[in-house]
Design a protein around this motif. Sequence first.
Motif, PDB file in Angstrom:
ATOM      1  N   GLY A  30      -0.157  44.743  99.285  1.00 27.52           N
ATOM      2  CA  GLY A  30       0.376  43.599  98.570  1.00 27.52           C
ATOM      3  C   GLY A  30       1.852  43.457  98.893  1.00 27.52           C
ATOM      4  N   SER A  31       2.336  42.231  98.916  1.00 33.69           N
ATOM      5  CA  SER A  31       3.751  42.013  99.194  1.00 33.69           C
ATOM      6  C   SER A  31       4.249  40.792  98.451  1.00 33.69           C
ATOM      7  CB  SER A  31       4.002  41.848 100.705  1.00 33.69           C
ATOM      8  OG  SER A  31       3.377  40.681 101.197  1.00 33.69           O
ATOM      9  N   ILE A  32       5.554  40.736  98.297  1.00 29.07           N
ATOM     10  CA  ILE A  32       6.209  39.616  97.648  1.00 29.07           C
ATOM     11  C   ILE A  32       7.394  39.193  98.497  1.00 29.07           C
ATOM     12  CG2 ILE A  32       7.526  41.219  96.201  1.00 29.07           C
ATOM     13  CD1 ILE A  32       7.661  39.042  94.072  1.00 29.07           C
ATOM     14  N   THR A  39       9.266  31.981  95.533  1.00 29.70           N
ATOM     15  CA  THR A  39       8.657  33.299  95.695  1.00 29.70           C
ATOM     16  C   THR A  39       7.210  33.150  96.143  1.00 29.70           C
ATOM     17  OG1 THR A  39      10.094  34.222  93.981  1.00 29.70           O
ATOM     18  CG2 THR A  39       8.085  35.451  94.514  1.00 29.70           C
ATOM     19  N   ASP A  40       6.801  33.918  97.147  1.00 26.04           N
ATOM     20  CA  ASP A  40       5.428  33.915  97.643  1.00 26.04           C
ATOM     21  C   ASP A  40       4.808  35.293  97.444  1.00 26.04           C
ATOM     22  OD1 ASP A  40       5.998  31.341  98.619  1.00 26.04           O
ATOM     23  OD2 ASP A  40       6.659  32.147 100.543  1.00 26.04           O
ATOM     24  N   TYR A  41       3.477  35.327  97.272  1.00 24.16           N
ATOM     25  CA  TYR A  41       2.759  36.585  97.068  1.00 24.16           C
ATOM     26  C   TYR A  41       1.631  36.683  98.094  1.00 24.16           C
ATOM     27  CZ  TYR A  41       5.100  36.245  92.540  1.00 24.16           C
ATOM     28  OH  TYR A  41       6.040  36.120  91.555  1.00 24.16           O
ATOM     29  N   THR A  42       1.413  37.893  98.618  1.00 22.31           N
ATOM     30  CA  THR A  42       0.338  38.120  99.584  1.00 22.31           C
ATOM     31  C   THR A  42      -0.413  39.395  99.236  1.00 22.31           C
ATOM     32  OG1 THR A  42       1.526  37.018 101.390  1.00 22.31           O
ATOM     33  CG2 THR A  42      -0.221  38.531 102.018  1.00 22.31           C
ATOM     34  N   THR A  64      -2.367  34.526 101.032  1.00 19.21           N
ATOM     35  CA  THR A  64      -1.018  34.236 100.551  1.00 19.21           C
ATOM     36  C   THR A  64      -1.016  33.099  99.548  1.00 19.21           C
ATOM     37  OG1 THR A  64      -0.011  34.992 102.628  1.00 19.21           O
ATOM     38  CG2 THR A  64       1.306  33.520 101.242  1.00 19.21           C
TER      39      THR A  64
END
Length: 262
Positions: free
Chosen positions: A131-133, A147-150, A172
């Motif tokens: 997971g990443s931000i 802000t994006d989330y994956t 994403t």
Amino acid sequence: MRIPTVLLLACIPATAFAQQAQPETGSEWEVSSGVEYESGDYGTGTGTDIEILSVPSRLGMTIGRVQMIAAIPYHRIEGPSDVIPGNVLGLPLLPQPQPEADSVTRNGWGDLELGATYALPVKAVNFSLSGSIKLPTAENDLGTGETDYTIGAEVSKAISDKIIPFASFSYTLPGSPEGISLQDRYAVTGGMATWLGRKTQLSASYRYGENPDAAVTDDQRVQLGLNQWVGSGLSIGVYGSAGLSKGAPDQSVGLRIGFALD
């Protein structure tokens, strides 16, 4: 041999190498940097190519089965004045494409990305979840300001001492920047890695990714990477891609140098 996964995450899925590194009770730090270049019109129909030169910097720490990463790029972009480079989204964005638009050059830091990967304790295959931000830290309008989330998963399995097939999936959820309509996007990658010696590895893969802009064609490309472990924690990687669709860069090349710090 302990492989610096920070370097490999930028080239091919890290799990393709997971069986070379067993979980440890201590921690290991990894740093990498390099240079990347890509160009193309990315299906925008403007008649103007976008050229992006980036210097990505990454810092990672591995503790047992968990790896944490922080990454930030420095960009030099030549193209329409409102083009936004990729990052977690993966592709440049051009909010309001203008045919034959004038090209300008901008420089600055991109968005900060923070991520974590967990290697599951399974024996049949190497399988990990991630997971990443992406945080809106970019300068000079080189980010969406949101802000994006994956989230993602990676799997690999050695079928011989030298051959390792691998695959990855990511999804994403981008933010909602003013004036830009973005959709959730997924990307899949599948390929093969092979050892050319004890410290040299070659990989080839195919990548398909939805474009976050629904009006632009999706990203399809083939990728090649060559990694060499020199010793004393030093590793060098070269990689590149060729676009198979209008939404992909026509070509991209990169060089990365990594150091493992016990």
